[in-house]
Design an enzyme around this catalytic site. Structure first.
Site, PDB file in Angstrom:
ATOM      1  N   LYS A 269       0.859  -1.191   0.000  1.00 36.30           N
ATOM      2  CA  LYS A 269       0.000   0.000   0.000  1.00 36.30           C
ATOM      3  C   LYS A 269       0.893   1.238   0.000  1.00 36.30           C
ATOM      4  O   LYS A 269       1.721   1.415   0.905  1.00 36.30           O
ATOM      5  CB  LYS A 269      -0.921   0.005   1.232  1.00 36.30           C
ATOM      6  CG  LYS A 269      -1.774   1.280   1.370  1.00 36.30           C
ATOM      7  CD  LYS A 269      -2.719   1.234   2.573  1.00 36.30           C
ATOM      8  CE  LYS A 269      -3.463   2.566   2.758  1.00 36.30           C
ATOM      9  NZ  LYS A 269      -4.322   2.583   3.960  1.00 36.30           N
ATOM     10  N   ASP A 274      -2.806  10.151   3.416  1.00 29.75           N
ATOM     11  CA  ASP A 274      -4.195   9.735   3.612  1.00 29.75           C
ATOM     12  C   ASP A 274      -4.902  10.753   4.498  1.00 29.75           C
ATOM     13  O   ASP A 274      -4.847  10.683   5.725  1.00 29.75           O
ATOM     14  CB  ASP A 274      -4.250   8.339   4.247  1.00 29.75           C
ATOM     15  CG  ASP A 274      -5.681   7.891   4.524  1.00 29.75           C
ATOM     16  OD1 ASP A 274      -6.621   8.534   4.001  1.00 29.75           O
ATOM     17  OD2 ASP A 274      -5.850   6.880   5.248  1.00 29.75           O
ATOM     18  N   LYS A 281     -10.215  12.954   8.045  1.00 29.01           N
ATOM     19  CA  LYS A 281      -9.682  12.553   9.344  1.00 29.01           C
ATOM     20  C   LYS A 281      -9.642  13.748  10.289  1.00 29.01           C
ATOM     21  O   LYS A 281      -9.532  14.888   9.836  1.00 29.01           O
ATOM     22  CB  LYS A 281      -8.251  12.028   9.171  1.00 29.01           C
ATOM     23  CG  LYS A 281      -8.161  10.644   8.572  1.00 29.01           C
ATOM     24  CD  LYS A 281      -6.726  10.130   8.616  1.00 29.01           C
ATOM     25  CE  LYS A 281      -6.626   8.746   8.005  1.00 29.01           C
ATOM     26  NZ  LYS A 281      -7.325   7.717   8.783  1.00 29.01           N
ATOM     27  N   ASP A 292       1.372   6.374   5.449  1.00 31.66           N
ATOM     28  CA  ASP A 292       0.419   5.397   4.923  1.00 31.66           C
ATOM     29  C   ASP A 292       0.941   4.736   3.638  1.00 31.66           C
ATOM     30  O   ASP A 292       0.221   3.994   2.981  1.00 31.66           O
ATOM     31  CB  ASP A 292      -0.934   6.082   4.682  1.00 31.66           C
ATOM     32  CG  ASP A 292      -2.107   5.129   4.808  1.00 31.66           C
ATOM     33  OD1 ASP A 292      -1.913   4.024   5.354  1.00 31.66           O
ATOM     34  OD2 ASP A 292      -3.208   5.487   4.348  1.00 31.66           O
ATOM     35  N   ASP A 351     -12.483   6.993   3.959  1.00 36.33           N
ATOM     36  CA  ASP A 351     -11.216   6.792   4.667  1.00 36.33           C
ATOM     37  C   ASP A 351     -10.806   5.315   4.674  1.00 36.33           C
ATOM     38  O   ASP A 351      -9.691   4.984   5.054  1.00 36.33           O
ATOM     39  CB  ASP A 351     -11.345   7.330   6.097  1.00 36.33           C
ATOM     40  CG  ASP A 351     -10.002   7.548   6.764  1.00 36.33           C
ATOM     41  OD1 ASP A 351      -8.972   7.503   6.038  1.00 36.33           O
ATOM     42  OD2 ASP A 351      -9.976   7.765   7.985  1.00 36.33           O
ATOM     43  N   GLU A 353      -9.794   3.585   2.285  1.00 33.11           N
ATOM     44  CA  GLU A 353      -9.376   3.682   0.886  1.00 33.11           C
ATOM     45  C   GLU A 353      -8.328   2.648   0.506  1.00 33.11           C
ATOM     46  O   GLU A 353      -8.202   2.294  -0.657  1.00 33.11           O
ATOM     47  CB  GLU A 353      -8.840   5.096   0.610  1.00 33.11           C
ATOM     48  CG  GLU A 353      -7.371   5.348   0.983  1.00 33.11           C
ATOM     49  CD  GLU A 353      -7.062   5.184   2.461  1.00 33.11           C
ATOM     50  OE1 GLU A 353      -7.996   5.324   3.276  1.00 33.11           O
ATOM     51  OE2 GLU A 353      -5.894   4.917   2.799  1.00 33.11           O
ATOM     52  N   ARG A 355      -8.079  -0.552   1.050  1.00 29.74           N
ATOM     53  CA  ARG A 355      -8.641  -1.774   0.466  1.00 29.74           C
ATOM     54  C   ARG A 355      -9.164  -1.525  -0.950  1.00 29.74           C
ATOM     55  O   ARG A 355      -9.224  -2.427  -1.765  1.00 29.74           O
ATOM     56  CB  ARG A 355      -9.738  -2.320   1.396  1.00 29.74           C
ATOM     57  CG  ARG A 355     -10.870  -1.365   1.628  1.00 29.74           C
ATOM     58  CD  ARG A 355     -11.694  -1.722   2.862  1.00 29.74           C
ATOM     59  NE  ARG A 355     -11.094  -1.255   4.114  1.00 29.74           N
ATOM     60  CZ  ARG A 355     -11.621  -1.452   5.319  1.00 29.74           C
ATOM     61  NH1 ARG A 355     -12.759  -2.117   5.432  1.00 29.74           N
ATOM     62  NH2 ARG A 355     -11.008  -1.008   6.388  1.00 29.74           N
TER      63      ARG A 355
HETATM   64  N1  BES Z   1      -4.368   4.363   6.796  1.00 24.23           N
HETATM   65  C1  BES Z   1      -5.518   4.210   7.624  1.00 24.23           C
HETATM   66  C2  BES Z   1      -5.267   3.239   8.782  1.00 24.23           C
HETATM   67  C3  BES Z   1      -4.426   3.756   9.887  1.00 24.23           C
HETATM   68  C4  BES Z   1      -4.919   4.658  10.793  1.00 24.23           C
HETATM   69  C5  BES Z   1      -3.147   3.270  10.061  1.00 24.23           C
HETATM   70  C6  BES Z   1      -4.131   5.099  11.845  1.00 24.23           C
HETATM   71  C7  BES Z   1      -2.361   3.696  11.105  1.00 24.23           C
HETATM   72  C8  BES Z   1      -2.853   4.603  11.997  1.00 24.23           C
HETATM   73  C9  BES Z   1      -6.674   3.664   6.802  1.00 24.23           C
HETATM   74  O1  BES Z   1      -6.738   4.129   5.514  1.00 24.23           O
HETATM   75  C10 BES Z   1      -7.908   4.088   7.489  1.00 24.23           C
HETATM   76  O2  BES Z   1      -8.152   5.254   7.552  1.00 24.23           O
HETATM   77  N2  BES Z   1      -8.661   3.120   8.017  1.00 24.23           N
HETATM   78  C11 BES Z   1      -9.839   3.401   8.729  1.00 24.23           C
HETATM   79  C12 BES Z   1     -10.862   2.376   8.328  1.00 24.23           C
HETATM   80  C13 BES Z   1     -12.241   2.665   8.853  1.00 24.23           C
HETATM   81  C14 BES Z   1     -12.808   3.886   8.177  1.00 24.23           C
HETATM   82  C15 BES Z   1     -13.104   1.458   8.614  1.00 24.23           C
HETATM   83  C16 BES Z   1      -9.528   3.302  10.219  1.00 24.23           C
HETATM   84  O3  BES Z   1      -8.754   2.426  10.595  1.00 24.23           O
HETATM   85  O4  BES Z   1     -10.016   4.124  10.971  1.00 24.23           O
HETATM   86 ZN    ZN Z   2      -5.013   4.739   4.635  1.00 26.00          ZN
HETATM   87 MN    MN Z   3      -7.814   5.967   5.382  1.00 25.86          MN
END
Ligand code: BES
Ligand code: ZN
Ligand code: MN
Length: 503
Positions: A269, A274, A281, A292, A351, A353, A355
Site C-alpha cells: 500500500k 491519507d 480525518k 500510509d 477513509d 481507501e 482496500r
Molecule cells: N491508513 C488508515 C489506517 C491507519 C490509521 C493506520 C491510523 C495507522 C494509523 C486507513 O486508511 C484508514 O483510515 N482506516 C480506517 C478504516 C475505517 C474507516 C473502517 C480506520 O482504521 O479508521
Molecule cells: Zn489509509
Molecule cells: Mn484511510
C-alpha cells in the site's frame, strides 16, 4: 560500515577497542576472564570496587589496561547470564555501538556474539548484531541544514565467533545482515520523506533507481490512463480527488533458474498521504498519514535485499501508489464502484481507501500466475488496538503460507501474529445496494478489512500483513521502523534455501 568475522583470542587482538560482556552480579564472561588474567586481575579488581554491577546496558570504558594489546576495553553489562534473551541482546548491541561512536574508537573487535542467547545460534546472533548496528546508526537528516555527526564514528567492526568452524556461517550471517539492513534503510528513507516530496510518481522514481542498480530488475509504471483501460475503477475513485496522479510501480526481479517459474508477488500500500478524503480525518497527528505508504516502502526495500543477495527466485514487487484527498471532484460516501474484478462496492467511508486500491491491484496481478501473493499495508487503526505497536497482523487464505510467514517472523525477530478470517466476518460487509460495502463496522476492523481483500484474492494463495501499528513510531522517536522488511526478507531467504535443497 565494514563488518568482518574472526575467531581469535581476546588477548591477541590489537584494536582500538575490544568489547566483552560482564554478567550480573559482577561476573566476568569467559572472554572477560581471559583479559582479566593477562591484566593480572585488573578488571576483577574494578568490579570488586563496585564500578560495574553488570546490569543490562551498563557500560564501562577502560583505557590502557595492563597487558592488553588493544587501546581500550569496553565492558558491557549483560544482565543475569541465564536470562539473556533476544530483546536484551539487541539492546546491548545497540548501546555498545552508541558508546563506541562516542568513544572515538573507529574500529572494534566485539565478543558479545559469543554470549549465550536462549534458543539462538551463531548465525542469528551475528546477523542481528549487524542489523542492530546499522539501525542504531540510522538518522533521517535530509532536511536538516545542520547535520550532527559523531566526530570519530565507528567505521569497522569485527564480530568474533567461538571456533574456526563457525567462520563461514558467520560470514553468511554478515552478508545477509548487511543486505537486510540496507533494505530496511531504503524503506525508512522513503517512508520518512515528507508528502510534498514523496507522492506516487516519487515511488515510481525510486523503483526505477532499483532497476538501474540491478541487472535482474526491470520496472514498468501503470498510470491512470492504463488503469482506466484495465477497468481499475476502484483504484481510480480513490485518487480522483488528488492533484498528484495515482501510479502503480511494478518491480520485476527474475532470479530463478527457470525464468518462467511462478513468481512471488509482494503488494505494498503506497498511500503517500491519507487525509481520509470526504470522510476527512481529525487533525490530530494527521502528519503521520504520510506513513500510509510504508507498505510500498517495505516492498521497495525487500526488492533491493532480494537483488543484493541474488536469490534464485522470481519476485514481483508492486508499489500501489495513491493519495487520498478531499476535493470537489473526490469520490464520496454512497458512491458505488465497479472494481476490476467486476464485483461492486458501496463506499460507506472514503477513509477506508487502502482496500479500494489494493483490491484492484490484487486483480491486476492475477496475470502473473503467482505462486503466492503477499500484501503489506498500514490498513487499519483497529490493528493498533488489537496488537499494539510491537506485532504486525497476519491474515491468510492458505495455512501453509501463513505458517511460513509466522516462522520467518520468529526467525527474523520481526513480530507478527495471525488473526482469523472466518466466513462469519464477511457478513459484516453486506451492503443494501452493491455486492459489498467497503467497511464492516467497529468490531474486528482488521479482520473485516482483510475479509474484504480476500474476495479479490481467490485465485491464488494469499497473505496480508497489517502493519498499521509497527511501520512507524510516534512521539519523540518519530520515524519509520523499516518493518516488515526483515520478516519478508527472511521469508524469501527461506524460499531460496528450499529451492537449492530441492534441486
Ligand atoms: N491508513 C488508515 C489506517 C491507519 C490509521 C493506520 C491510523 C495507522 C494509523 C486507513 O486508511 C484508514 O483510515 N482506516 C480506517 C478504516 C475505517 C474507516 C473502517 C480506520 O482504521 O479508521
Ligand atoms: Zn489509509
Ligand atoms: Mn484511510
Amino acid at each position: 560500515m565494514e563488518f568482518s568475522i574472526k575467531s581469535g583470542n581476546p588477548e591477541k587482538q590489537r584494536s582500538a577497542c575490544i568489547v566483552v560482556g560482564v554478567f550480573e552480579p559482577r561476573r566476568l564472561s569467559p572472554v572477560a576472564e581471559q583479559l582479566d588474567k593477562i591484566s593480572e586481575g585488573y578488571i576483577s579488581s574494578l568490579l570488586r570496587r563496585g564500578d560495574l554491577e553488570g546490569k543490562t546496558g551498563q557500560m564501562l570504558l577502560l583505557h590502557q589496561v595492563p597487558g592488553v594489546l588493544s587501546e581500550r576495553v569496553l565492558l558491557v553489562g549483560c544482565g543475569k547470564e541465564r536470562e539473556l534473551d533476544e530483546r536484551q541482546y539487541k539492546q546491548i548491541i545497540t548501546k555498545t555501538i552508541e558508546t563506541l561512536n562516542e568513544s572515538g574508537s573507529m574500529e572494534a573487535v566485539c565478543f558479545l556474539t559469543e554470549l549465550h542467547v536462549k534458543g539462538r545460534d551463531i548465525y542469528w546472533k551475528v546477523r542481528q548484531a549487524v542489523e542492530a548496528t546499522q539501525a542504531s546508526r540510522y538518522r533521517f537528516n535530509k532536511f536538516k541544514t545542520r547535520k550532527k555527526e559523531p566526530r570519530r564514528p565507528l567505521r569497522k567492526i569485527v564480530f568474533n565467533v567461538p571456533t574456526r568452524r563457525e567462520l563461514s556461517v558467520g560470514e553468511k550471517a554478515v552478508q545477509h545482515g548487511v543486505a537486510v539492513a540496507y533494505g530496511t534503510k531504503i524503506c525508512r528513507d522513503v517512508a520518512n520523506m515528507p508528502p510534498n516530496y514523496c507522492n506516487p510518481s516519487y515511488l515510481g522514481e525510486q523503483a526505477k533507481e532499483l532497476a538501474e542498480k540491478h541487472d535482474k530488475i526491470s520496472v514498468s509504471l501503470i498510470d491512470e490512463q492504463q488503469m482506466a483501460d484495465e477497468g481499475m475503477n476502484s483504484y481510480l475513485a480513490v485518487v480522483r480527488g488528488a492533484k498528484n496522479e495515482g501510479l502503480m510501480s511494478i518491480i520485476d526481479y527474475r532470479g530463478a533458474n527457470d525464468p518462467n517459474a511462478k513468481p512471488i508477488v509482494l503488494l505494498g500500500k503506497g498511500m503517500t498521504f491519507d487525509a481520509g478524503g470526504i470522510s476527512l480525518k481529525p487533525g490530530e497527528a494527521m502528519d503521520e498519514m504520510k506513513y500510509d505508504m510504508c507498505g510500498a516502502a517495505a516492498v521497495l526495500g525487500v526488492m533491493n535485499t532480494v537483488a543484493e543477495l541474488n536469490l534464485p527466485l522470481n519476485v514481483i514487487g508492486v508499489l500501489v501508489g495513491a493519495e487520498n484527498m478531499p476535493d470537489g471532484d473526490a469520490y464520496r460516501p454512497g458512491d458505488i464502484l465497479t472494481t476490476m474484478s467486476g464485483q461492486t462496492v458501496e463506499v460507506l467511508n472514503t477513509d477506508a481507501e487502502g482496500r479500494l486500491v489494493l483490491c484492484d491491484a490484487l486483480t491486476y496481478v492475477e496475470r502473473y500466475n503467482p505462486d503466492s501473493v503477499i500484501d503489506v499495508a498500514t490498513l487499519t487503526g483497529a490493528c493498533v488496538i488489537a496488537l499494539g505497536h510491537h506485532t504486525s497482523g497476519l491474515l491468510s487464505n492458505h495455512n501453509p503460507l501463513a505458517h511460513e510467514l509466522q516462522n520467518a517472523s520468529e526467525q527474523a525477530d520481526d513480530k507478527a501474529w495471525r488473526l482469523p478470517l472466518y466466513d462469519e466476518y464477511k457478513e459484516q460487509l453486506d451492503s443494501s445496494f452493491a455486492d459489498m460495502a467497503n467497511i464492516g463496522g467497529r468490531p474486528g476492523g482488521t479482520i473485516t478489512a482483510a475479509a474484504f481483500l480476500s474476495r479479490f484474492a481467490k485465485k491464488y494463495n494469499w497473505a496480508h500483513l497489517d502493519i498499521a501499528g509497527t511501520a512507524w513510531k510516534s512521539g519523540k522517536d518519530k520515524g519509520a521502523t523499516g518493518r516488515p522488511v526483515p520478516l519478508l526478507s527472511q521469508f524469501l531467504i527461506n524460499r531460496a534455501n528450499n529451492e537449492s535443497n530441492d534441486s
